[in-house]
Write a protein that holds these residues in place. Sequence first.
Motif, PDB file in Angstrom:
ATOM      1  N   LEU A 260      -6.179   8.830  -0.927  1.00 53.76           N
ATOM      2  CA  LEU A 260      -6.716   8.192  -2.353  1.00 53.76           C
ATOM      3  C   LEU A 260      -5.929   8.867  -2.958  1.00 53.76           C
TER       4      LEU A 260
ATOM      5  N   ASN B  67       0.725  -1.010  -0.111  1.00 49.75           N
ATOM      6  CA  ASN B  67       0.460  -0.394   0.400  1.00 49.75           C
ATOM      7  C   ASN B  67       1.218   0.836  -0.245  1.00 49.75           C
TER       8      ASN B  67
ATOM      9  N   GLU C 101      -4.138  -3.021  -6.607  1.00 50.39           N
ATOM     10  CA  GLU C 101      -5.440  -3.308  -5.828  1.00 50.39           C
ATOM     11  C   GLU C 101      -5.137  -2.917  -4.447  1.00 50.39           C
TER      12      GLU C 101
ATOM     13  N   VAL D 204     -14.862   8.013  -0.450  1.00 46.96           N
ATOM     14  CA  VAL D 204     -14.474   7.897  -2.439  1.00 46.96           C
ATOM     15  C   VAL D 204     -15.276   7.720  -3.325  1.00 46.96           C
TER      16      VAL D 204
ATOM     17  N   ASP E  44      -6.185  -1.121   0.224  1.00 48.58           N
ATOM     18  CA  ASP E  44      -6.731  -1.003   1.981  1.00 48.58           C
ATOM     19  C   ASP E  44      -7.571   0.452   1.033  1.00 48.58           C
ATOM     20  N   LEU E  45      -8.690   0.986   2.120  1.00 44.90           N
ATOM     21  CA  LEU E  45      -8.347   2.387   2.180  1.00 44.90           C
ATOM     22  C   LEU E  45      -9.061   2.718   3.920  1.00 44.90           C
TER      23      LEU E  45
ATOM     24  N   LEU F 290     -10.226  -0.871  -5.185  1.00 46.36           N
ATOM     25  CA  LEU F 290      -9.806   0.179  -4.193  1.00 46.36           C
ATOM     26  C   LEU F 290     -10.969  -1.465  -3.288  1.00 46.36           C
ATOM     27  N   GLU F 291     -10.453  -1.696  -1.972  1.00 41.83           N
ATOM     28  CA  GLU F 291     -11.315  -2.085  -0.613  1.00 41.83           C
ATOM     29  C   GLU F 291     -11.645  -0.960   0.033  1.00 41.83           C
TER      30      GLU F 291
ATOM     31  N   VAL G  26     -11.779   2.450 -12.522  1.00 39.11           N
ATOM     32  CA  VAL G  26     -11.422   2.354 -11.056  1.00 39.11           C
ATOM     33  C   VAL G  26     -13.446   1.128 -11.285  1.00 39.11           C
TER      34      VAL G  26
ATOM     35  N   VAL H  18     -14.470  -0.575  -6.872  1.00 37.05           N
ATOM     36  CA  VAL H  18     -14.624  -0.555  -5.344  1.00 37.05           C
ATOM     37  C   VAL H  18     -15.185  -1.390  -5.245  1.00 37.05           C
TER      38      VAL H  18
ATOM     39  N   VAL I 196      -4.567   5.507   2.469  1.00 39.47           N
ATOM     40  CA  VAL I 196      -4.685   4.207   1.685  1.00 39.47           C
ATOM     41  C   VAL I 196      -3.275   3.149   2.847  1.00 39.47           C
TER      42      VAL I 196
END
Length: 259
Positions: A110, A42, A58, A141, A60-61, A125-126, A152, A154, A71
């Motif tokens: 992000l 990340n 990929e 987001v 994570d947020l 984006l998770e 993109v 999500v 991120v």
Amino acid sequence: MSGRRTGGLATSGLAASGLDWLVERPIAHRGLHDAAAGLVENSAAAVAAALEAGYGIEVDLQRSRDGDAMVHHDDRLGRLVEGSEPLADLTSAALQARRFHAGGEPMMTLAGLLDRVDGRVPLLLEIKSRFDGDLRLARRVAALVSARPARVAVMSFDPAVVAALAAAMPAVPHGLVGQSRRRAAAGHDPAPSRLALAAATLRAAPRFLAWNVDDLRTWPPRLARALGRPVLTWTVRSEAVRRRALAGADQVIFEGFRA
């Protein structure tokens, strides 16, 4: 890396879903990270490595105290980044002032990530959730991605988050992340009953799934493929597992080797 798409739905099915771009190439889990090479998950360096190799990405947020999308995988600092506080206790500026233990990079927002990738490869984006009804991160987001939605997608484990994302930006593909109830319980993740999961899935109406590689024979990914919806699978850590996974999924989310 060839970027080829092997296994999975027929080309016509993917074209009908409008998501052929999402499964056109393997997706680097948390960027193309490699601890031995100083590339932290990340991080901007891991994103840059994935871009150079031509992989999808990929990440994570998590939410900062002032509502920004950061991120980062864990909801607390410490494992990878200086500090020990929950991310939700610090502002975006304070989090960006902290550095990764390896490499010394700052944490990305992000907005910064979207600038770096700029539609060059698929970006997945998770959105992390505590399953408590808090949709502030999802709203942030949506505000950022709606302005630049090219390539993109999500996703979240939380169907309420998925549904909120779908309502806020219907043109951006939204997916549900999951695994078997038994595996989720063993890992201390949310483990709804089969009926509750089915109801939540219908409510979220995901356009794709991202499913545990060891659970591809369970009903959600099998049903998704029967309905013509792409299935991604995580986390694939070897070529042998990749080959096996593509019998039941349309693309892999990988780490630890070059897919």
